[in-house]
Design a protein around this motif. Sequence first.
Motif, PDB file in Angstrom:
ATOM      1  N   SER A  80      28.100  26.407  27.906  1.00 32.98           N
ATOM      2  CA  SER A  80      28.634  27.284  28.997  1.00 32.98           C
ATOM      3  C   SER A  80      29.900  27.864  28.668  1.00 32.98           C
ATOM      4  O   SER A  80      30.837  27.330  28.435  1.00 32.98           O
ATOM      5  N   THR A  81      29.965  29.182  28.992  1.00 33.21           N
ATOM      6  CA  THR A  81      31.495  29.838  28.788  1.00 33.21           C
ATOM      7  C   THR A  81      32.294  29.937  29.815  1.00 33.21           C
ATOM      8  O   THR A  81      31.698  29.891  31.274  1.00 33.21           O
ATOM      9  N   TYR A  82      33.410  30.153  29.804  1.00 35.52           N
ATOM     10  CA  TYR A  82      34.598  30.001  30.720  1.00 35.52           C
ATOM     11  C   TYR A  82      35.522  31.105  30.501  1.00 35.52           C
ATOM     12  O   TYR A  82      35.679  31.302  29.456  1.00 35.52           O
ATOM     13  N   ILE A  83      36.127  31.561  31.686  1.00 33.60           N
ATOM     14  CA  ILE A  83      37.208  32.524  31.516  1.00 33.60           C
ATOM     15  C   ILE A  83      38.367  31.925  32.439  1.00 33.60           C
ATOM     16  O   ILE A  83      38.016  31.729  33.722  1.00 33.60           O
ATOM     17  N   ALA A  84      39.553  31.308  31.813  1.00 32.60           N
ATOM     18  CA  ALA A  84      40.480  30.622  32.639  1.00 32.60           C
ATOM     19  C   ALA A  84      41.671  30.930  31.885  1.00 32.60           C
ATOM     20  O   ALA A  84      41.857  30.849  30.795  1.00 32.60           O
ATOM     21  N   TYR A  85      42.595  30.731  32.732  1.00 30.23           N
ATOM     22  CA  TYR A  85      44.186  30.769  32.309  1.00 30.23           C
ATOM     23  C   TYR A  85      44.963  29.785  32.841  1.00 30.23           C
ATOM     24  O   TYR A  85      44.891  29.478  34.162  1.00 30.23           O
ATOM     25  N   PHE A  86      45.819  28.947  32.180  1.00 26.65           N
ATOM     26  CA  PHE A  86      46.824  28.010  32.628  1.00 26.65           C
ATOM     27  C   PHE A  86      47.956  28.063  32.319  1.00 26.65           C
ATOM     28  O   PHE A  86      48.379  27.824  30.945  1.00 26.65           O
ATOM     29  N   THR A  87      48.952  28.644  33.150  1.00 24.70           N
ATOM     30  CA  THR A  87      50.223  28.858  32.630  1.00 24.70           C
ATOM     31  C   THR A  87      51.476  28.081  33.428  1.00 24.70           C
ATOM     32  O   THR A  87      52.701  28.645  33.389  1.00 24.70           O
ATOM     33  N   ASN A  88      51.323  27.304  34.150  1.00 30.07           N
ATOM     34  CA  ASN A  88      52.181  26.607  35.324  1.00 30.07           C
ATOM     35  C   ASN A  88      52.236  24.981  34.641  1.00 30.07           C
ATOM     36  O   ASN A  88      52.516  24.349  35.715  1.00 30.07           O
ATOM     37  N   GLY A  89      51.970  24.683  33.570  1.00 31.30           N
ATOM     38  CA  GLY A  89      52.393  23.400  32.990  1.00 31.30           C
ATOM     39  C   GLY A  89      50.854  22.343  33.748  1.00 31.30           C
ATOM     40  O   GLY A  89      51.529  21.189  33.768  1.00 31.30           O
ATOM     41  N   GLU A  90      50.128  22.981  33.768  1.00 28.33           N
ATOM     42  CA  GLU A  90      48.863  21.864  34.502  1.00 28.33           C
ATOM     43  C   GLU A  90      48.762  20.843  33.406  1.00 28.33           C
ATOM     44  O   GLU A  90      48.707  21.001  32.037  1.00 28.33           O
ATOM     45  N   THR A  91      48.368  19.753  33.920  1.00 26.59           N
ATOM     46  CA  THR A  91      47.982  18.532  33.173  1.00 26.59           C
ATOM     47  C   THR A  91      46.647  18.505  32.892  1.00 26.59           C
ATOM     48  O   THR A  91      45.765  19.372  33.194  1.00 26.59           O
ATOM     49  N   LEU A  92      46.054  17.836  31.802  1.00 24.84           N
ATOM     50  CA  LEU A  92      44.652  17.881  31.437  1.00 24.84           C
ATOM     51  C   LEU A  92      43.823  17.691  32.497  1.00 24.84           C
ATOM     52  O   LEU A  92      42.715  18.281  32.611  1.00 24.84           O
ATOM     53  N   ASP A  93      44.118  16.707  33.447  1.00 25.05           N
ATOM     54  CA  ASP A  93      43.040  16.323  34.801  1.00 25.05           C
ATOM     55  C   ASP A  93      43.092  17.572  35.438  1.00 25.05           C
ATOM     56  O   ASP A  93      41.936  17.978  36.148  1.00 25.05           O
ATOM     57  N   GLU A  94      44.155  18.287  35.715  1.00 24.12           N
ATOM     58  CA  GLU A  94      44.254  19.594  36.649  1.00 24.12           C
ATOM     59  C   GLU A  94      43.520  20.456  35.919  1.00 24.12           C
ATOM     60  O   GLU A  94      42.600  21.422  36.433  1.00 24.12           O
ATOM     61  N   ILE A  95      43.630  20.757  34.540  1.00 24.76           N
ATOM     62  CA  ILE A  95      42.733  21.761  33.974  1.00 24.76           C
ATOM     63  C   ILE A  95      41.198  21.510  33.967  1.00 24.76           C
ATOM     64  O   ILE A  95      40.579  22.458  34.440  1.00 24.76           O
ATOM     65  N   LEU A  96      40.846  20.503  33.648  1.00 22.90           N
ATOM     66  CA  LEU A  96      39.554  20.063  33.959  1.00 22.90           C
ATOM     67  C   LEU A  96      38.920  20.326  35.273  1.00 22.90           C
ATOM     68  O   LEU A  96      37.757  20.601  35.405  1.00 22.90           O
ATOM     69  N   SER A  97      39.774  19.706  36.256  1.00 22.35           N
ATOM     70  CA  SER A  97      39.482  20.160  37.653  1.00 22.35           C
ATOM     71  C   SER A  97      39.099  21.515  38.141  1.00 22.35           C
ATOM     72  O   SER A  97      38.193  21.792  38.749  1.00 22.35           O
ATOM     73  N   ASN A  98      39.934  22.267  37.746  1.00 18.85           N
ATOM     74  CA  ASN A  98      39.874  23.762  37.763  1.00 18.85           C
ATOM     75  C   ASN A  98      38.902  24.241  37.156  1.00 18.85           C
ATOM     76  O   ASN A  98      38.111  25.336  37.445  1.00 18.85           O
ATOM     77  N   LEU A  99      38.469  23.876  35.583  1.00 22.45           N
ATOM     78  CA  LEU A  99      37.019  24.342  35.225  1.00 22.45           C
ATOM     79  C   LEU A  99      35.953  23.939  36.009  1.00 22.45           C
ATOM     80  O   LEU A  99      34.918  24.416  35.848  1.00 22.45           O
ATOM     81  N   ASN A 100      35.829  22.760  36.950  1.00 20.43           N
ATOM     82  CA  ASN A 100      34.801  22.411  37.467  1.00 20.43           C
ATOM     83  C   ASN A 100      34.838  22.733  38.946  1.00 20.43           C
ATOM     84  O   ASN A 100      34.282  21.885  39.775  1.00 20.43           O
ATOM     85  N   THR A 101      35.327  23.877  39.437  1.00 23.68           N
ATOM     86  CA  THR A 101      35.155  24.209  40.571  1.00 23.68           C
ATOM     87  C   THR A 101      33.932  24.425  41.200  1.00 23.68           C
ATOM     88  O   THR A 101      33.746  24.396  42.445  1.00 23.68           O
TER      89      THR A 101
END
Length: 328
Positions: free
Chosen positions: A287-308
């Motif tokens: 599965s493909t994603y378009i996502a940007y993380f530029t606020n110092g997100e943690t790994l858990d926060e990034i994965l959580s955002n990818l799983n919206t």
Amino acid sequence: MKITNDILKDYFYDKCSHEEEIEIQKWLTENDNSLVDQSFREIISEIQMENHELSQKAFEKFQKATQPQQVRTPRPGLQRSIRWMQRVAAVLFIPLLFLAGYLLLDKKANTHWNDITVPHGMHQTLTLSDGTTLHVNSGTRVIYPSDFTENKREIFVSGELFADVAKDPDKPFIISAGDVHVQVLGTKFNLRAYENIETVEVALVEGSVLFKTPTHPNEILKKGEMIQYNRTSQKIVRDTFLANLYKCPAKNEGFYFSNLPLNDIVKELEYYFDTRIIILDQKLGDSTYIAYFTNGETLDEILSNLNTDGQMSITRSQGVILITSAAP
């Protein structure tokens, strides 16, 4: 088994059997360096570097042979002379030198080459002899000369880096990553080309670059353009982005994922956060994603955002993150 130049050429081109490879590697490690060097020179004079398909096979062989089994601490001061082949180093580095055009042995016999690998979870900044700055991301290997003495500036990369290339109209700067080559005169761009990630990506922040593969030899990018090359399908995709807002992990600024499969995304996250991530559902990984993380997100926060959309089930077990499809 008698080791001849023909057998050594087969070794470079990955045509040997497993038993023959063992014999060749044993020969390389046990014989005198001058004998290895002489055979090496004779092979160089015979092989035509224009054969990109065979060159790529040799590079893949080099990657497999030199893939570290454990994370190695970078040693910026490490220098290797092309003429000085240690017995074990001969096994690992002959395929690399082959792909590199053998670094013009006679002309560059005294050139020293630096070989660094940045451990997972870390970054490193390199300043090359021409003033070029390389911001090197986690899990990246860079091989570069102490000085650029020829009419081009070439380095070899497996991984990701952001390059701020010093301008020199008389010496193009070339980054080679297997079958992918990026050529510039002076510019700023990000290159992602890990050997175990299917998608190679170049994002141009300033200037222009020439992107070359065996199937796409003349792809020119301008500021704000991005190109993605799939090594399996050999297809390319172009996109645009706001160059002044571009962020990259190599500079510890964040992540910019543009239509990338989850498999590629988690590999980069693995390197950056030094955490093992396993996707148990292949369909999910594609599965493909378009996502940007530029606020110092943690790994858990990034994965959580990818799983919206809630399609993933994310769990941890003994320090490893497991991702599978959520139960219906």
